[in-house]
Scaffold this motif. Structure first.
Motif, mmCIF file in Angstrom:
data_model
loop_
_atom_site.group_PDB
_atom_site.id
_atom_site.type_symbol
_atom_site.label_atom_id
_atom_site.label_comp_id
_atom_site.label_asym_id
_atom_site.label_seq_id
_atom_site.Cartn_x
_atom_site.Cartn_y
_atom_site.Cartn_z
ATOM 1 N N MET A 1 146.908 39.376 58.198
ATOM 2 C CA MET A 1 146.518 40.769 58.084
ATOM 3 C C MET A 1 145.552 41.103 59.220
ATOM 4 S SD MET A 1 147.602 42.965 55.812
ATOM 5 C CE MET A 1 148.401 41.922 54.630
ATOM 6 N N ARG A 2 145.817 42.176 59.903
ATOM 7 C CA ARG A 2 144.964 42.631 61.002
ATOM 8 C C ARG A 2 144.242 43.902 60.578
ATOM 9 N NH1 ARG A 2 143.181 42.384 65.941
ATOM 10 N NH2 ARG A 2 143.382 44.097 67.399
ATOM 11 N N LYS A 3 142.978 43.994 60.953
ATOM 12 C CA LYS A 3 142.196 45.194 60.660
ATOM 13 C C LYS A 3 142.148 46.065 61.904
ATOM 14 C CE LYS A 3 139.610 43.056 57.052
ATOM 15 N NZ LYS A 3 138.442 43.055 56.254
ATOM 16 N N MET A 4 142.202 47.370 61.679
ATOM 17 C CA MET A 4 142.202 48.340 62.771
ATOM 18 C C MET A 4 141.324 49.514 62.357
ATOM 19 S SD MET A 4 145.553 50.373 64.153
ATOM 20 C CE MET A 4 145.453 51.567 65.465
ATOM 21 N N THR A 5 140.496 49.982 63.267
ATOM 22 C CA THR A 5 139.663 51.149 63.006
ATOM 23 C C THR A 5 139.931 52.190 64.087
ATOM 24 O OG1 THR A 5 137.927 49.793 62.016
ATOM 25 C CG2 THR A 5 137.304 52.004 62.722
ATOM 26 N N ILE A 6 140.207 53.405 63.641
ATOM 27 C CA ILE A 6 140.423 54.519 64.563
ATOM 28 C C ILE A 6 139.662 55.726 64.034
ATOM 29 C CG2 ILE A 6 142.661 53.824 65.488
ATOM 30 C CD1 ILE A 6 144.012 55.504 63.388
ATOM 31 N N TYR A 7 139.493 56.698 64.884
ATOM 32 C CA TYR A 7 138.847 57.952 64.490
ATOM 33 C C TYR A 7 139.857 59.080 64.659
ATOM 34 C CZ TYR A 7 134.509 55.416 64.365
ATOM 35 O OH TYR A 7 133.520 54.523 64.033
ATOM 36 N N VAL A 8 140.058 59.845 63.592
ATOM 37 C CA VAL A 8 140.996 60.958 63.603
ATOM 38 C C VAL A 8 140.200 62.251 63.481
ATOM 39 C CG1 VAL A 8 142.969 62.010 62.436
ATOM 40 C CG2 VAL A 8 142.800 59.514 62.581
ATOM 41 N N LYS A 9 140.302 63.097 64.501
ATOM 42 C CA LYS A 9 139.489 64.314 64.557
ATOM 43 C C LYS A 9 139.706 65.224 63.350
ATOM 44 C CE LYS A 9 139.143 64.338 69.548
ATOM 45 N NZ LYS A 9 139.415 65.038 70.800
ATOM 46 N N GLU A 10 140.928 65.316 62.850
ATOM 47 C CA GLU A 10 141.240 66.224 61.747
ATOM 48 C C GLU A 10 140.824 65.685 60.377
ATOM 49 O OE1 GLU A 10 143.882 67.007 65.158
ATOM 50 O OE2 GLU A 10 143.449 65.184 64.058
ATOM 51 N N ALA A 11 140.448 64.425 60.290
ATOM 52 C CA ALA A 11 140.170 63.778 58.998
ATOM 53 C C ALA A 11 138.753 64.047 58.507
ATOM 54 C CB ALA A 11 140.437 62.279 59.100
ATOM 55 N N LYS A 12 138.421 65.323 58.388
ATOM 56 C CA LYS A 12 137.078 65.678 57.950
ATOM 57 C C LYS A 12 137.078 66.667 56.788
ATOM 58 C CE LYS A 12 135.064 64.528 62.344
ATOM 59 N NZ LYS A 12 134.417 64.961 63.544
ATOM 60 N N SER A 13 138.272 66.941 56.251
ATOM 61 C CA SER A 13 138.369 67.783 55.065
ATOM 62 C C SER A 13 139.524 67.282 54.202
ATOM 63 C CB SER A 13 138.550 69.253 55.441
ATOM 64 O OG SER A 13 139.744 69.444 56.161
ATOM 65 N N ALA A 14 139.560 67.726 52.963
ATOM 66 C CA ALA A 14 140.457 67.149 51.955
ATOM 67 C C ALA A 14 141.943 67.198 52.323
ATOM 68 C CB ALA A 14 140.226 67.827 50.612
ATOM 69 N N ARG A 15 142.435 68.354 52.757
ATOM 70 C CA ARG A 15 143.870 68.472 53.001
ATOM 71 C C ARG A 15 144.361 67.545 54.119
ATOM 72 N NH1 ARG A 15 147.512 73.754 54.420
ATOM 73 N NH2 ARG A 15 149.479 72.669 54.230
ATOM 74 N N PRO A 16 143.732 67.561 55.312
ATOM 75 C CA PRO A 16 144.209 66.641 56.350
ATOM 76 C C PRO A 16 144.055 65.173 55.957
ATOM 77 C CG PRO A 16 142.702 68.267 57.294
ATOM 78 C CD PRO A 16 142.698 68.462 55.822
ATOM 79 N N ILE A 17 143.024 64.856 55.205
ATOM 80 C CA ILE A 17 142.844 63.465 54.778
ATOM 81 C C ILE A 17 143.972 63.054 53.844
ATOM 82 C CG2 ILE A 17 141.400 61.949 53.361
ATOM 83 C CD1 ILE A 17 138.973 63.308 54.674
ATOM 84 N N HIS A 18 144.332 63.925 52.927
ATOM 85 C CA HIS A 18 145.432 63.628 52.006
ATOM 86 C C HIS A 18 146.741 63.442 52.779
ATOM 87 C CE1 HIS A 18 147.640 63.558 48.272
ATOM 88 N NE2 HIS A 18 148.428 64.523 48.712
ATOM 89 N N GLU A 19 147.009 64.334 53.736
ATOM 90 C CA GLU A 19 148.221 64.220 54.558
ATOM 91 C C GLU A 19 148.217 62.924 55.366
ATOM 92 O OE1 GLU A 19 148.310 67.791 56.893
ATOM 93 O OE2 GLU A 19 148.696 69.054 55.141
ATOM 94 N N LEU A 20 147.074 62.587 55.914
ATOM 95 C CA LEU A 20 146.930 61.372 56.709
ATOM 96 C C LEU A 20 147.180 60.128 55.867
ATOM 97 C CD1 LEU A 20 146.073 59.986 59.372
ATOM 98 C CD2 LEU A 20 143.709 60.203 58.589
ATOM 99 N N GLU A 21 146.553 60.064 54.700
ATOM 100 C CA GLU A 21 146.741 58.909 53.811
ATOM 101 C C GLU A 21 148.196 58.787 53.382
ATOM 102 O OE1 GLU A 21 143.802 59.726 50.816
ATOM 103 O OE2 GLU A 21 142.327 58.436 51.797
ATOM 104 N N ASP A 22 148.833 59.901 53.014
ATOM 105 C CA ASP A 22 150.248 59.868 52.621
ATOM 106 C C ASP A 22 151.116 59.328 53.746
ATOM 107 O OD1 ASP A 22 149.780 60.827 50.079
ATOM 108 O OD2 ASP A 22 150.501 62.858 50.496
ATOM 109 N N LEU A 23 150.881 59.830 54.955
ATOM 110 C CA LEU A 23 151.652 59.405 56.114
ATOM 111 C C LEU A 23 151.500 57.899 56.352
ATOM 112 C CD1 LEU A 23 153.258 60.187 58.753
ATOM 113 C CD2 LEU A 23 151.022 60.382 59.835
ATOM 114 N N LEU A 24 150.257 57.435 56.354
ATOM 115 C CA LEU A 24 149.992 56.029 56.655
ATOM 116 C C LEU A 24 150.511 55.089 55.576
ATOM 117 C CD1 LEU A 24 146.389 56.387 58.077
ATOM 118 C CD2 LEU A 24 148.444 55.806 59.372
#
Length: 68
Positions: A1-24
């Motif tokens: 298992m590899r760990k990865m950390t990234i920063y997503v500019k849009e991931a600062k409110s509920a809707r984009p975070i939900h979309e991001l988590e679903d996608l990933l």
């Protein structure tokens, strides 16, 4: 298992975070995705036999997310 950390500019409110988590989490090889709403930090655990870091970045870009 590899760990990865990234920063997503849009991931600062509920809707984009939900979309991001679903996608990933639908993507084979991404075992875990944790999003920090404060700064857009996304911590992932990847099965590198199924997905590479470069593929994750491409997936996010194709979905319209901007990474640092």
């Amino acid at each position: 298992m590899r760990k990865m950390t990234i920063y997503v500019k849009e991931a600062k409110s509920a809707r984009p975070i939900h979309e991001l988590e679903d996608l990933l989490l639908k993507e084979p090889g991404i075992e875990r995705a944790l999003v920090d709403i404060g700064d857009g930090e996304v911590k992932l655990e990847l099965d590198e036999t199924k997905i590479k870091e470069s593929q994750v970045l491409q997936l996010l870009q194709e979905a319209g997310f901007h990474t640092d």
